[in-house]
Scaffold this active site. Structure first.
Site, mmCIF file in Angstrom:
data_model
loop_
_atom_site.group_PDB
_atom_site.id
_atom_site.type_symbol
_atom_site.label_atom_id
_atom_site.label_comp_id
_atom_site.label_asym_id
_atom_site.label_seq_id
_atom_site.Cartn_x
_atom_site.Cartn_y
_atom_site.Cartn_z
ATOM 1 C CE LYS A 121 -4.072 -1.639 2.524
ATOM 2 N NZ LYS A 121 -4.961 -1.472 1.426
ATOM 3 N NE ARG B 172 -10.991 -9.782 -2.014
ATOM 4 C CZ ARG B 172 -11.481 -8.953 -3.001
ATOM 5 N NH1 ARG B 172 -11.744 -9.068 -4.250
ATOM 6 N NH2 ARG B 172 -11.289 -7.512 -2.842
#
Ligand code: BES
Ligand code: MN
Ligand code: ZN
Length: 497
Positions: free
Chosen positions: A277, A351
């Site tokens: 990120k 996920r």
């Protein structure tokens, strides 16, 4: 903070009650909200209203010191707008009261507000009051030397007609339990990632289990390997912190009743992994375990309330870090379900850990499974910081679950908004190399994330809550919100047999 109920009797009247501050409501026509005020109180309030310093609009306030003929040390008039007062105006009124009270040296408060003349139900109104006090008293203190509490208020008495006391008492217990759970989730969320590690969360689950008599199992790496949770483990592998899989059980319902299962995303820090990120604001990725914290917070409330239900909490928890062992873009892993996943972006890790937990949930033959996750930045683009995203399949059973969750959400002012899971979106997850890719491109990013999870939930009724925009606040007010603990608790309370 201690909450109690009081009603008028030979000893207690609003005029004679001993309190640091008596709070009474006034409407925008100058009328008092209390239906049978003493003449003295009536006169005092009329005088105060006549000063023109309070107009009775929702949230207006006027504080009087040592009011004549009244035992209370202070009298706080608060505007309630029109009668009956809307829930929104009542929340505004409570909020302004708390702003006035905050700097004062008051430990003991009596609220004489018309809890039966608000558009919300009495339990909802009580929940508004209790939540207001909890939120104002909250302080992020764990890592600070100065432990001064944020509020001097110790005791809050709710003054009401005697026929309302019984319903109010139950409502108080529930509101307190929900707020205790929410506060616990906030505390966990606010801890830094060097303290709040997967092992730390596991220790919290153990402590909760001990305190409330839950069954707890903490699965370590070896056991997670035996379960073949290849997707979860692939994320965990990049970090030096060992992963944990937490199983909490509260089995106080009938033994044959199918349980509700809550699954919380427990990424204690999300650097993005090799798909790193950007640096700005990356500290906020300590909050990527807020789903897990909401499960633990809800369990705290469940314990406080002693719910007579079967409820299971599952928390896959690890860090998402870049390293020589981390997932690479293009890597293919095999999930516990046997389905293979091409990891095109290592930052779509939530996920990857949830899918194995959702497969694990099958063994409980659940009545319903709800997962809670700070899953996608796209959910913030869709719904901002107001609504959490609610995702379910679109059949009757799931419509019913979505409806029940939405109703509960309204009752505790913890709003959610439903978004679709439809087959038409599934093709965005197509992969040339594996059964699916872990990302579906920019369009409908939170829906394709939900579609990914959906592929692991076909054995039961399931809902997904994306709390990326609602689990914490940024800016000067930075801090965990404890959402959606209120919603989860309220949903459980409302499905109580
Ligand atoms: N934990 C983040 C989601 C997130 C981002 C929550 C910002 C709150 C604020 C999640 O693991 C993530 O990184 N998601 C990616 C998915 C993308 C790579 C498909 C995202 O939203 O950018
Ligand atoms: Mn991520
Ligand atoms: Zn994440």
């Amino acid at each position: 903070m201690d909450f109690s109920t009081k009603s008028a009797d030979k000893k207690n009247s609003l005029q004679t009650i001993k309190t640091d501050c008596l709070v009474i409501g006034i409407y925008n026509n100058g009328g008092l909200a209390d239906k049978s005020p003493s003449p003295v109180l009536q006169e005092t309030a009329a005088k105060l209203y006549a000063t023109g310093d309070i107009d009775g609009k929702a949230g207006s306030t006027l504080l009087a010191q040592s009011p004549d003929g009244i035992a209370a040390k202070r009298l706080l008039l608060v505007g309630l707008g029109t009668s009956p007062t809307s829930g929104k105006d009542f929340r505004k009124a409570i909020d302004s009261c708390l702003t006035v009270l905050k700097p004062l040296n008051v430990a003991n408060i009596t609220l004489a507000l018309p809890i039966d003349a608000i558009d919300d139900s009495i339990p909802q109104t009580i929940y508004t009051i209790v939540t207001g006090f909890y939120n104002r008293a909250y302080r992020i203190g764990a890592m600070k030397k100065d432990k001064t509490p944020a509020s001097k208020i110790r005791k809050v008495a709710l003054f009401m007609p005697s026929d309302k006391v019984s319903i109010a008492k139950t409502a108080l217990l529930q509101a307190k339990a929900i707020n205790e759970g929410r506060q616990y989730a906030k505390d966990l969320g606010n801890l830094p990632a060097n303290i709040c590690t997967p092992s730390y969360l596991a220790k919290q689950a153990k402590d909760l289990a001990k305190e409330y008599g839950f069954t707890v199992e903490i699965l370590e790496k070896k056991q997670i390997e035996s379960l073949k949770m290849g997707s979860f483990l692939s994320v965990a592998r990049g970090s030096d912190e060992p992963p944990r899989f937490i199983v909490l059980k509260h089995l106080k319902g009938k033994s044959k009743t199918a349980p509700a299962v809550l699954v919380g995303k427990g990424i204690t820090f999300d650097s993005g992994g090799i798909s790193l990120k950007p640096g700005a604001g990356m500290d906020e990725m300590k909050y990527d375990m807020c789903g897990a914290a909401s499960v633990l917070g809800t369990f705290k409330a469940i314990g406080e309330l002693g719910l007579k239900q079967n409820i299971i909490g599952l928390i896959p928890t690890c860090e998402n870090m870049p390293s020589g062992k981390a997932n690479r873009p293009g890597d293919i892993v095999t999930s516990m379900s046997g389905q293979t996943i091409e990891i095109l972006n290592t930052d779509a890790e939530g996920r990857l850990i949830l899918c194995d937990a959702l497969t694990f949930a099958e063994r409980f033959k659940p009545a319903a499974v709800i997962d809670i996750a700070t899953l996608t930045g796209a959910c913030i683009i869709a719904l901002g910081h107001i609504n959490s995203g609610l995702f379910t399949r679109m059949d009757d059973a799931h419509d019913a679950l979505a409806e029940a969750l939405s109703t509960a959400a309204k009752h505790v002012d913890d709003p959610i908004w439903r978004l679709p899971i439809e087959d038409a979106y599934q093709s965005q997850l197509d992969s040339n190399f594996a059964d699916m890719a872990n990302v579906g491109g920019r369009p409908a990013g939170s829906i394709t994330a939900a579609c990914f999870l959906e592929r692991f939930t076909r054995q039961y009724v399931w809902a997904h809550l994306d709390v990326a925009g609602t689990a914490w606040k940024s800016g000067s007010d930075k801090g965990a919100t404890g959402r959606p603990v209120p919603l989860l608790c309220q949903w459980l309370l409302e499905r109580q047999p």
